[in-house]
Structure formats: C-alpha cells, structure tokens
Design an enzyme around this catalytic site. Structure first.
Site, PDB file in Angstrom:
ATOM      1  N   ASP A   1       1.330  -3.874  13.112  1.00 20.13           N
ATOM      2  CA  ASP A   1       0.058  -4.057  13.823  1.00 20.13           C
ATOM      3  C   ASP A   1      -1.039  -4.601  12.911  1.00 20.13           C
ATOM      4  O   ASP A   1      -2.008  -5.183  13.379  1.00 20.13           O
ATOM      5  CB  ASP A   1      -0.409  -2.713  14.387  1.00 20.13           C
ATOM      6  N   PHE A   2      -0.909  -4.390  11.615  1.00 22.09           N
ATOM      7  CA  PHE A   2      -1.956  -4.830  10.679  1.00 22.09           C
ATOM      8  C   PHE A   2      -1.862  -6.321  10.358  1.00 22.09           C
ATOM      9  O   PHE A   2      -2.637  -6.843   9.573  1.00 22.09           O
ATOM     10  CB  PHE A   2      -1.889  -4.032   9.365  1.00 22.09           C
TER      11      PHE A   2
ATOM     12  N   GLU B   1      -4.512  -6.913   2.344  1.00 26.42           N
ATOM     13  CA  GLU B   1      -3.246  -7.534   2.765  1.00 26.42           C
ATOM     14  C   GLU B   1      -3.229  -9.038   2.526  1.00 26.42           C
ATOM     15  O   GLU B   1      -2.192  -9.604   2.170  1.00 26.42           O
ATOM     16  CB  GLU B   1      -2.964  -7.239   4.243  1.00 26.42           C
TER      17      GLU B   1
ATOM     18  N   GLU C   1       0.846  -1.190   0.000  1.00 23.59           N
ATOM     19  CA  GLU C   1       0.000   0.000   0.000  1.00 23.59           C
ATOM     20  C   GLU C   1       0.886   1.246   0.000  1.00 23.59           C
ATOM     21  O   GLU C   1       1.774   1.375   0.847  1.00 23.59           O
ATOM     22  CB  GLU C   1      -0.900  -0.011   1.245  1.00 23.59           C
TER      23      GLU C   1
ATOM     24  N   HIS D   1      -1.035   1.060  16.398  1.00 24.66           N
ATOM     25  CA  HIS D   1      -0.009   1.504  15.442  1.00 24.66           C
ATOM     26  C   HIS D   1       1.363   1.681  16.096  1.00 24.66           C
ATOM     27  O   HIS D   1       2.188   2.445  15.590  1.00 24.66           O
ATOM     28  CB  HIS D   1      -0.399   2.839  14.798  1.00 24.66           C
TER      29      HIS D   1
ATOM     30  N   PHE E   1       2.032  -1.237   8.663  1.00 22.46           N
ATOM     31  CA  PHE E   1       2.367  -1.280  10.092  1.00 22.46           C
ATOM     32  C   PHE E   1       2.310  -2.746  10.512  1.00 22.46           C
ATOM     33  O   PHE E   1       1.376  -3.448  10.112  1.00 22.46           O
ATOM     34  CB  PHE E   1       1.320  -0.528  10.927  1.00 22.46           C
TER      35      PHE E   1
END
Lengths: 328, 339
Positions: B90-91, B65, B34, B134, B88
C-alpha cells in the site's frame, strides 16, 4: 588556486564543444517544424531541453571525475553527458532515434544511458538523486574511492527525493555530490516564487553536510569548489551540495514562448558569456596563445560535426524492435 | 509406504532462508528497508539476517522509500544485487515513480545495456482488519506496468524457491508475500503458512503456474490466499461430486497462459478468484485469455470473484463481505457447473 593548463584547456574545449553541439541541435530540432511548430515533426521529434549557457556546471566538476565515477542527470542532460565523456556518436544517434543510438532509439534525448562511462539521465525532476545515492553506496560497499555526482536543477531541490537522499547520504557518509544548477527558472516559475531559501547550499546545514555556492556561472570557481567536494568524497569525508548560479539562454524547451521573462534578460546574460570570459582568462592569465584555442575549437567542431553526420546517416530501428529489451 | 521426512518452515522463515543462502553465495546481495535489521522485517522476511551479516549488508533505512528504492536502482546498475523491502505494498504511493518510471523502464530505455538485478519485496493482503491503507494486494497495479517481473508465491516451498530465482534474475522482480501466509505468531494460524522446505538452495521458475489440484469439471484459478481458498472449496465440491482443478498462478509477469488454456481444454469451465479489485484486474486478464484463445473450449461463461471495487473496509463483517473465501468460491463454482 593554480590550475593545470591541461585542465583549463580541457574545460575550455569541452564548453566550446557543448555550445556548438547545442547550437547545432537547435537547428536540427527546428527542421520540419517551420512554419508551423509541431513537436512531433522533423528529424528530432519530442521535447528538447538545451543547456546553452549552462556549460560551467558540467565541466567544472567533470574535470575532476574519472570513468568509474557515476553521473546522473535530469531532463536537460547534453552538457553533462558530453563532459562525462559519453560516446558522442551514439548519443546523437539516440537523439535522432536511430538504431545505432545508446538505447537503440528507445530512450531519446531525456533518457541517455552510457554504462561504459557510468552516465544516466531521466525525465522526472529529482529522480536521479537516489540513483546517484545508490551508486555512492555501491562505491563504498566495494571499497573504492569512486564518487557519484547528481546534477539537478534548482526546481528539483524542492522534491522529496532531494531531501530523502541528502539525509541518507549524510547518515551513511556516502561519496555523493549534488550539483544544483540554478538557472533561475523552473520552466516559467522564478526561484523566488518556488524556494524558501535564497540559495540551496544553505540547506546542507539541515543534513549535516558541506554546502558550496558558485556565483555568476563562473567555471573557475566551479572548478575550485568541485575539486574540494570531490576530494572530500573520495577520502570518505562525506557528501556535499554545490549550487551554481547559471544561465539558461533558451526557453525551458525549444518552442517555449518565454512570456514570463523580459527579452532583454538573455541579451544581458550573453554579454557575460562564460565561454568568452574563459577564453579571455586563458589568454590573459595563463598566456595561452589564441592559435592554440582556435585549434581546440576546430577539434571540438569537427567531433560534433562527425557525430551529427553519424546520426543522420544511421538507420532507423526496425519497428518490431519496440518489442525487444524489456527483459534481459 | 515410505515416509518422507518433512522439514517444516513458516513462510517468513522460508523467505529469510532463501535470502541467507544467496547472501552467503554472493557478496553483492544486500538487504535494505525499514526495520529489516534487528527487527527482522515487520513480517519476518529478514529474520536472523542482521545477526548473521550485520548492518553493512542488512541495512535499516530511514522512512524514505523514494530514496532507498531509488538507491537500490543505482546500486543494482553498479552490479550489486539489492533486495529492498517496501513494508506494505500500500505504501507504493509514496515511491511509485522510482518503481515504474525508473526500475521498470531503465533497462528498456537503455536498449538492454543497463541491467537492474534487484528484488522489490513487499507484503500484501488483508483479512485481519487493517483497513484500506494496509490490506491491499495491488497485484494488477504492478503487473499492468511493463518492465517488472511480478511474483506472488503461495507456499513456503515456493516462497523460498522463487525468492532464490528472483535474486538470481538479472531483471527487476517484484516479490509479493502474503502477510497471512507468513506463519507469524501474531496473526491467524493457517495450515497453509507452514510447509515442507528443503534445507539446500533450490529454484522455482518465475513465469510458471502450478496445477495444485487436478480435476475434470471446473478450473479455478487463484493466487496466494485465493489459491488456498480454492483448494478448500474444491474439497467441498468433491463432496458434491464435482472435481475442481485448481491452478496457483504464482507469477503474474510473465503469465503462464498455457497452463490455464490446457486446463480449460479439459474442464470446459473457468472461475477466476482474486484478492485484488475486480475491475481491470487479474481476473479480467485471465478471462480475456480464455476468451481470445480458449473460447471454443468453454461450455459456460467465465466467472470472476474478486474485491467488488471498494477500498478494503475495517470492520470484520464488512471486510469479510468483500474478500473472497472458500464458501463464496464453492457457491460460484456450483452455479457454474450447473449452468
């Protein structure tokens, strides 16, 4: 559409081979599991998802594929593997957990990988679609006319991976074909209770791609629409969805009590068995002699028998081999 | 004294340069993710690549993703060498199936017949009030699951050299860069985010820790930001007559046990510092290695400093309270050497 006799006989022989293979697998799987069913017992332990009845989906499209085309498959993979030309000896040895298996016994029946014919499968519903998407991307980047086919069940059409991948396939105009085998059930849940649309081919509209629907587990119809979808993909005309209405004669897995469906349902399905129908079709419509079909059947049986023999006679892996192959 | 000419680059430019050199060398290398295109990556890791290589090799993806990481797996199996960015770390929650069930397991399950030469590049770390979704590092989450190499370089030099190693590796490599060490104009300006980077391609090995400061009294093990905090603490410790040895782990998988064990043989004391959660994490792993193979070299119990098992909070005083820093390391180290 007139179909070449070579294609027809290949399809018939391969369907027959798949059926014979799965019937033998059901027997092998049952060994050591009677009178008390223990999933971890016998020469073939673990879960076992057989594709008996679902042969038309596999042969109807794989007849149009070449070695360089990629196929990904889900947890019920044997029919796709056989139709794609996976090494039958090594595949069977893998299912028996032997060192001669495709993955040296590390994968088992849901995790068969044969890079020689670009076949893979996996046990997570819908997860193979992005892999086929990536193979289609690589085919395009390399400037080839190769295509990628992702086989999934109708349950996987409700996974995020399905929607994400189709959007990207259409966005990037990739040679991807998603074949949805609608065998009517996601384990026990009927499609009517899981899916908001009557058939998944209409979801193609949402991504700006072509959708096809094949009724009644028909191998000839599957052949026709697959031919068009594969040709379009090879020519760079974009991805497609094909949904085929198919039959699951057995439970979701071997040992499934199938309390969710009428026992009569399978009896009725077997009355319109696609292999029997195809056999009749070849004799009456194409004038192929029955003797020729018997020869093909015997050849298929022979190949399957020798694969099972190879698997049974192969050695177990050394236990410490579990520590190898993590990194290349 | 002869002066060496320094070519200073920020962390993000070091990574982008590594990718650029490999893309020039090998047509199979491509970048997906992205905002990796014209934007150059939210944290600058792909800066300038789109302009040089165009949209065919530096591909902006939809926010999908699962599909694009899965596609990288499929393309890698076909002999491409994709670098795929998870914006990130976190994703990972929306796509972990592709990462740990497929990327990490397919080579093993295939008995080594399928190779996946891909890099999953991702931004980690907090300290700038981006809150719980994040700001994580999640080093241990990835390092715990077998089948992925996991690296987290701390300097521009290592970022470049380890990225080149990661791209050339035939195994999947999770490449974590720390946001604050990217040297971005819109974050804290840290000296550590700028450093000497040679112009040519070079590799820094995966799986080798680095002693970044030698000492005799205590070993402090860190990674990324905690390495830099440890170095700062070491300066202060020196003023108190304490010589700290600082080890930058650099790689979590494979883990360089030997460098840690050698160091505690010399210092007899061990403090492990992590920006990840305390429990079941990297600090526990290093402590276990010391307990299993270096216990008789230790003269005091191992100490650990990490995020105290809460999500990263937003408000500045709250966040600063849970993150390790040089002061906290200094105090822990002082306690440890006085035990």
């Amino acid at each position: 559409m007139v179909i070449s006799v070579d294609h027809l006989t290949w399809m018939y022989e391969t369907m027959y081979k798949i059926r014979y293979y799965e019937d033998k697998m059901a027997e092998a799987y049952a060994e050591g599991k009677n009178p008390v069913f223990n999933i971890g017992a016998g020469p073939v332990p673990g879960e076992m998802h057989l594709a008996t009845g679902q042969e038309p989906a596999a042969v109807g499209i794989c007849v149009h594929l070449k070695k360089e085309d990629t196929v990904t498959s889900p947890h019920r993979p044997h029919h796709h593997a056989i139709a794609k030309g996976v090494d039958l000896n090594r595949m069977t040895a893998e299912i028996f957990g032997k060192v001669t298996g495709l993955g040296k016994g590390k994968g088992g029946h849901m995790h068969l990988f044969d890079p020689d014919v670009k076949f893979s499968c996996g046990g997570i519903v819908g997860a193979g679609i992005p892999h086929a998407l990536g193979a289609a991307l690589a085919a395009k980047k390399k400037g080839t006319d190769w295509v990628a086919v992702a086989f999934i069940g109708e349950g996987a059409a409700n996974q995020g991976a399905f929607h994400e991948s189709l959007n990207m396939a259409a966005l990037w105009n990739l040679p991807l074909i998603v074949v949805i085998e609608n065998n009517q059930y996601g384990i026990s849940v009927p499609k009517s209770a899981s899916t908001s649309v009557p058939s998944n081919d209409i979801r193609a509209v949402a991504y700006g791609m072509k959708g096809y629907y094949v009724k009644d587990n028909d191998p000839i119809e599957m052949y026709d629409v697959s031919k068009e979808a594969v040709e379009r993909a090879r020519k760079g005309e974009g991805p497609s969805i094909i949904e085929i209405e198919t039959y699951r004669y057995l439970g979701h897995f071997q040992g499934d009590p199938e309390l969710y469906r009428d026992k009569n349902e399978v009896t009725l399905l077997r009355e319109k068995d696609p292999i029997i129908r195809m056999r009749q079709f070849l004799i009456t419509e194409y004038g192929i002699e029955e003797q020729r079909l018997i020869e093909l059947e015997n050849k298929a049986k022979q190949e399957v028998e020798s694969a099972y023999q190879f698997a049974r006679e192969s050695d177990d892996p050394n236990p410490e081999d579990a520590l190898n192959d993590l990194f290349v | 004294m002869q002066k060496t000419k320094q070519r200073l680059l920020t962390g993000n430019k070091a990574i982008a340069e590594a990718i650029r050199l490999e893309m020039e060398r090998d047509p199979n290398v491509l970048v997906m993710g992205e905002d990796v295109g014209i934007y150059g990556g939210i944290f600058g890791a792909t800066e300038g690549l789109f302009q040089q290589f165009g949209p065919e090799r530096v591909m902006d993806t939809p926010i999908s993703e699962t599909a694009f990481i899965g596609a990288a797996i499929g393309a890698a199996a076909e002999g491409m060498r994709p670098i795929v960015e998870l914006m990130f770390v976190d994703f990972f929650g929306v796509c972990m199936d592709q990462i740990y069930n497929h990327m990490a397991k397919i080579p093993y399950m295939s008995g080594g017949r399928v190779k996946l030469p891909m890099v999953l590049m991702t931004a980690v770390g907090g300290g700038y009030s981006d809150a719980a979704q994040h700001s994580q590092t999640l080093y241990a989450t990835f390092a715990h699951l077998p089948g992925m190499k996991v690296v987290a370089p701390s300097t521009p030099y290592d970022l470049k050299g380890m990225m080149i190693s990661a791209i050339r590796d035939d195994n999947p490599v999770v490449f974590m860069f720390h946001k604050t060490l990217q040297g971005l104009g819109w974050m804290d300006q840290l000296d550590a985010s700028v450093g000497h980077v040679p112009e040519e391609a070079y590799t820094v090995p995966i799986g080798k820790a680095k002693v970044v400061r030698e000492g005799t009294d205590i070993t402090i093990v860190g990674i990324q930001m905690t390495t830099h905090h440890a170095l700062e603490a070491a300066k202060k410790l020196e003023q108190h007559g304490i010589q700290a040895e600082v080890i930058d782990l650099r790689s979590l998988v494979p883990l360089d046990r030997e460098t840690i064990l050698q160091s505690i043989k010399k210092t007899h004391r061990l403090l492990v510092v992590d920006e990840d959660y305390l429990s079941y994490g990297m600090t526990a792993e290093i402590a276990a290695i010391a307990a299993e193979d270096g216990l008789y070299d230790l003269e005091a119990p191992v100490k650990r400093l990490a995020v105290p098992d809460v999500p990263i909070p937003y408000s500045r005083p709250l966040e600063q309270f849970v993150l390790p820093n040089a002061d906290k390391i200094f105090h822990e180290a002082m306690k440890l050497v006085n035990e």
